[in-house]
Design a protein around this motif. Structure first.
Motif, mmCIF file in Angstrom:
data_model
loop_
_atom_site.group_PDB
_atom_site.id
_atom_site.type_symbol
_atom_site.label_atom_id
_atom_site.label_comp_id
_atom_site.label_asym_id
_atom_site.label_seq_id
_atom_site.Cartn_x
_atom_site.Cartn_y
_atom_site.Cartn_z
ATOM 1 N N ALA A 9 0.853 -1.289 0.129
ATOM 2 C CA ALA A 9 0.035 -0.009 -0.091
ATOM 3 C C ALA A 9 0.793 1.220 0.012
ATOM 4 O O ALA A 9 0.393 2.378 0.580
ATOM 5 C CB ALA A 9 -0.894 0.005 1.168
ATOM 6 N N GLY A 10 2.299 1.093 -0.381
ATOM 7 C CA GLY A 10 3.187 2.143 -0.275
ATOM 8 C C GLY A 10 2.410 3.458 -1.269
ATOM 9 O O GLY A 10 1.957 3.335 -2.178
ATOM 10 N N GLY A 11 2.707 4.709 -0.756
ATOM 11 C CA GLY A 11 2.308 5.816 -1.061
ATOM 12 C C GLY A 11 0.706 6.159 -0.682
ATOM 13 O O GLY A 11 0.347 7.420 -1.043
ATOM 14 N N THR A 12 0.234 5.237 -0.076
ATOM 15 C CA THR A 12 -1.350 5.688 0.225
ATOM 16 C C THR A 12 -1.222 6.678 1.363
ATOM 17 O O THR A 12 -0.650 6.460 2.432
ATOM 18 C CB THR A 12 -1.919 4.457 0.693
ATOM 19 O OG1 THR A 12 -2.143 3.542 -0.250
ATOM 20 C CG2 THR A 12 -3.608 4.773 1.121
ATOM 21 N N PRO A 13 -2.205 7.872 1.283
ATOM 22 C CA PRO A 13 -2.193 8.701 2.351
ATOM 23 C C PRO A 13 -2.895 8.149 3.589
ATOM 24 O O PRO A 13 -3.855 7.375 3.632
ATOM 25 C CB PRO A 13 -3.054 9.801 1.894
ATOM 26 C CG PRO A 13 -2.750 9.733 0.321
ATOM 27 C CD PRO A 13 -3.058 7.931 0.198
ATOM 28 N N LEU A 14 -2.067 8.301 4.784
ATOM 29 C CA LEU A 14 -2.976 7.926 6.083
ATOM 30 C C LEU A 14 -3.821 9.045 6.687
ATOM 31 O O LEU A 14 -3.376 10.166 6.483
ATOM 32 C CB LEU A 14 -2.060 7.746 7.283
ATOM 33 C CG LEU A 14 -0.985 6.431 6.914
ATOM 34 C CD1 LEU A 14 0.272 6.539 7.737
ATOM 35 C CD2 LEU A 14 -1.758 5.131 7.137
ATOM 36 N N VAL A 15 -5.010 8.575 7.372
ATOM 37 C CA VAL A 15 -5.856 9.732 8.252
ATOM 38 C C VAL A 15 -4.867 9.999 9.608
ATOM 39 O O VAL A 15 -4.666 9.272 10.159
ATOM 40 C CB VAL A 15 -7.245 9.000 8.439
ATOM 41 C CG1 VAL A 15 -7.899 10.073 9.105
ATOM 42 C CG2 VAL A 15 -7.810 8.442 7.224
ATOM 43 N N SER A 16 -5.010 11.287 9.829
ATOM 44 C CA SER A 16 -4.393 11.668 10.898
ATOM 45 C C SER A 16 -5.412 11.879 11.937
ATOM 46 O O SER A 16 -6.723 12.105 11.732
ATOM 47 C CB SER A 16 -3.771 13.198 10.619
ATOM 48 O OG SER A 16 -2.916 12.932 9.740
#
Length: 201
Positions: A9-16
């Motif tokens: 899942a590299g490059g996927t933005p994470l929820v903060s």
């Protein structure tokens, strides 16, 4: 914005996590940390435990890089919800449910963990207000649940003293990144279980 750096899942933005409830690991520190862990060869197929998980960034990164099972432990309700949203980024039908989220205090979670449940890689990024005796108590509860060859990573402020390692656990490395210091520990040689869980079990 933080992201999953590498793996499936590299490059996927994470929820903060909203506001200042947690202290997220920066992508710079995370990238350096996982580069070191991959050099230790402890991620692929590992059973991973992320305590004080915050957004779950470290555990989710581990899943993306091939960990077989990841447990995220976070007590705050909002942060726990964010953990679940980030877990869903890697718990796709094609990759099955690898990441489990536990809304729980860390001490309670470890107290409830059954004998014989072992982890290969453990992250602890406790809040700064957690004092050294309390951290030492958590590490002591964790020690019986470390597989042979396990790696424990404690993330603290660079101004914080070295954790008081309990009997059965010893520090083997440390690294400072600006205001962050990472401590690396492992089971003491005569304390590690002779046989850990096999990959994927």
């Amino acid at each position: 914005m933080s992201r999953i750096i590498s793996g499936a899942a590299g490059g996927t933005p994470l929820v903060s996590v909203p506001g200042s409830l947690t202290r997220p690991t920066t992508d710079r520190v995370k990238e350096a940390l996982f580069s070191r862990l991959e050099a230790f060869d402890v991620i692929a197929g590992a059973r991973v435990l992320d305590l004080y998980a915050g957004s779950g960034s470290l555990g989710v990164e581990s899943a993306s890089r091939g960990a077989s099972a990841v447990d995220l432990v976070e007590f705050d309700a909002k942060a726990s919800e964010v953990c679940q949203r980030n877990a869903d980024l890697v718990n796709t039908p094609a990759r099955r449910k690898v990441v489990a989220v536990h809304r729980s205090k860390v001490e309670s979670f470890l107290d409830r963990t059954a004998d014989g449940v072992l982890w290969d890689l453990v992250f602890l990024d406790p809040p700064y207000p957690l004092d050294e005796p309390a951290l030492g108590a958590v590490l002591a509860k964790l020690t019986p649940h470390l597989a042979a060859g396990a790696v424990v990573v404690v993330e603290r402020s660079s101004r914080t003293p070295e954790p008081a390692w309990p009997e059965g656990m010893e520090r083997f490395a440390e690294k400072k990144y600006g205001e962050t210091r990472l401590w690396f520990a492992e089971p003491a040689p005569d304390e590690a279980p002779e046989a850990g869980l096999e990959d994927g079990e």
